[in-house]
Scaffold this active site. Structure first.
Site, mmCIF file in Angstrom:
data_model
loop_
_atom_site.group_PDB
_atom_site.id
_atom_site.type_symbol
_atom_site.label_atom_id
_atom_site.label_comp_id
_atom_site.label_asym_id
_atom_site.label_seq_id
_atom_site.Cartn_x
_atom_site.Cartn_y
_atom_site.Cartn_z
ATOM 1 C CD1 TRP A 47 29.530 38.689 11.532
ATOM 2 C CD2 TRP A 47 29.071 40.780 12.197
ATOM 3 N NE1 TRP A 47 28.543 39.203 10.720
ATOM 4 C CE2 TRP A 47 28.241 40.474 11.099
ATOM 5 C CE3 TRP A 47 28.966 42.047 12.784
ATOM 6 C CZ2 TRP A 47 27.310 41.383 10.575
ATOM 7 C CZ3 TRP A 47 28.040 42.951 12.260
ATOM 8 C CH2 TRP A 47 27.237 42.614 11.168
ATOM 9 C CG ASP A 104 28.656 37.354 17.991
ATOM 10 O OD1 ASP A 104 27.521 36.846 17.943
ATOM 11 O OD2 ASP A 104 29.043 38.246 17.199
ATOM 12 C CE LYS A 142 22.655 37.587 11.165
ATOM 13 N NZ LYS A 142 23.833 37.900 11.949
HETATM 14 C C1 LIG Z 1 24.629 39.257 12.174
HETATM 15 C C2 LIG Z 1 25.730 39.159 13.148
HETATM 16 C C3 LIG Z 1 26.054 40.219 14.021
HETATM 17 C C4 LIG Z 1 25.339 41.536 13.996
HETATM 18 O O1 LIG Z 1 24.138 41.464 14.648
HETATM 19 P P1 LIG Z 1 23.225 42.752 14.879
HETATM 20 O O2 LIG Z 1 22.128 42.189 15.711
HETATM 21 O O3 LIG Z 1 22.786 43.239 13.532
HETATM 22 O O4 LIG Z 1 24.024 43.769 15.588
HETATM 23 C C5 LIG Z 1 27.069 40.016 14.933
HETATM 24 N N1 LIG Z 1 27.759 38.868 14.983
HETATM 25 C C6 LIG Z 1 27.496 37.830 14.153
HETATM 26 C C7 LIG Z 1 28.280 36.573 14.256
HETATM 27 C C8 LIG Z 1 26.472 37.958 13.218
HETATM 28 O O5 LIG Z 1 26.199 36.939 12.390
#
Ligand SMILES: *Cc1c(COP(=O)(O)O)cnc(C)c1O
Length: 355
Positions: free
Chosen positions: A99, A166, A190
């Site tokens: 990511w 993030d 998540k």
């Molecule tokens: C799942 C995840 C993403 C992607 O998220 P989306 O909402 O599907 O774009 C980005 N960064 C991390 C750390 C993730 O776990």
């Protein structure tokens, strides 16, 4: 049979969230209509948005000067929205996984990107610590929890430039010192809500400094001005997020949540370290408390598939590791009960005893 939901995302949610959202889908607040069939601007929905924002800020203890937004597009859209709004000349990125790499790739479309450090050559099994952040960067981007590789930055680091994080897979897993960050964002699927809503916590005085034109929908200022109601927001996921926030508050807040998360993670890591069949893949000091990655020890490699089947028969769901790590990954998000962790541990012990 009871299922133990270790899915990495979308993932386990509190029963409280699921039940209350189901009720609102059938009949919202007793108005005789579903939450899915009313205006987002109605007097019935507006309080949901207001309360979700307020409770989000309360639980994360967000200081003045920041705004909480609920947007669409997922964390992946933030990979480009962040540089669109903040990157004038140069941005710094810490590369700790898939990511983080994807976020960095988008920033390159907008300016110079400095990768301050990377753990790629070690298949991202640790968090680099020995790096310096260029003081002339517009911001420094980190991924606090690496969902795929099971490493996590659990301390709020100091950065000489605005820190952008993030937090898709560890938001609300621990208290955060928001004052150390410029932007915190993540997909909700998540640890908070079903897929469809993206949270963004943004420090307002960082905006309006780039010289480029920003499309209206991609400009944070649009959504700040309209309180996440510039266009139709994802109402059902926001309603569900509000339920999770209420659940967290009832539980005692993020200090309590963190304690429970650490306890669950330690239980499972202890078993991985003790059990002769398994070993962890992440460096011990960087182990995530949200995504726990482990593989078979070398001499037991050929038992991998068998253990997967054995665990599935006992009700374990979603423990297959991501293809870039292999083995197993147990995601132990906020809503995963301790009993599920214990069930997985029992499973590992029972499988070991047969060898
Ligand atoms: C799942 C995840 C993403 C992607 O998220 P989306 O909402 O599907 O774009 C980005 N960064 C991390 C750390 C993730 O776990």
């Amino acid at each position: 049979m009871k299922k133990h939901n270790f899915n990495a995302g979308p993932s386990v949610l509190p029963q409280f969230t699921i039940e209350n959202t189901a009720k609102a889908i059938l009949d919202f607040n007793g108005i005789g209509m579903s939450i899915m069939e009313i205006s987002h601007r109605s007097k019935d929905f507006q309080p949901v948005m207001d309360e979700a924002e307020a409770l989000f800020a309360e639980l994360l203890d967000i200081p003045a000067g920041y705004k909480v937004l609920f947007l669409g597009g997922g964390a992946s859209l933030q990979f480009c929205m962040v540089p669109f709004n903040l990157l004038e000349k140069k941005a710094a990125y810490l590369n700790t996984g898939t990511w983080a790499s994807k976020a960095q790739k988008e920033a390159k479309l907008f300016g110079e990107v400095v990768e301050v450090a990377s753990s790629k050559s070690a298949n991202f099994n640790f968090i680099p610590k020995d790096y310096s952040i260029p003081t002339d960067a517009d911001y420094f981007h980190i991924t606090t929890n690496n969902t795929i590789f099971g490493t996590e930055i659990r301390k709020d680091i100091d950065s000489p430039v605005p820190l952008v994080a993030d937090m898709s897979s560890d938001i609300f897993s621990r208290p955060v010192d928001v004052s150390k960050y410029g932007i915190i964002y993540g997909g909700a699927q998540k640890n908070l809500a079903p897929a469809g809503v993206t949270f963004v916590v943004v420090k307002e005085d960082l905006l309006g400094k780039v010289s480029r034109q920003i499309p209206t929908m991609l400009d944070y200022r649009t959504h700040i001005k309209e309180s996440s109601m510039f266009n139709t927001p994802p109402v059902v996921p926001i309603y569900a997020a509000l339920q999770t926030l209420k659940w967290l508050k009832n539980l005692g807040g993020l200090k309590v949540m963190e304690k429970m998360n650490i306890e669950k993670a330690e239980m499972l890591y202890n078993e991985i370290d003790r059990n002769k069949l398994f070993k962890g893949t992440a460096e011990t000091e960087d182990r995530s408390i949200m995504n726990i990655c482990f593989v078979m020890n070398d001499e037991y490699k050929d038992l991998e598939e068998e253990f997967g089947k054995f665990a599935a028969e006992k009700g374990m769901v979603g423990i297959k590791g991501h293809r870039s790590v292999g083995g197993f990954r147990a995601s132990t998000y906020n809503a995963l009960p301790k009993e599920s962790v214990q069930a997985l541990i029992d499973c590992m012990k029972e499988f070991e005893a047969k060898r």
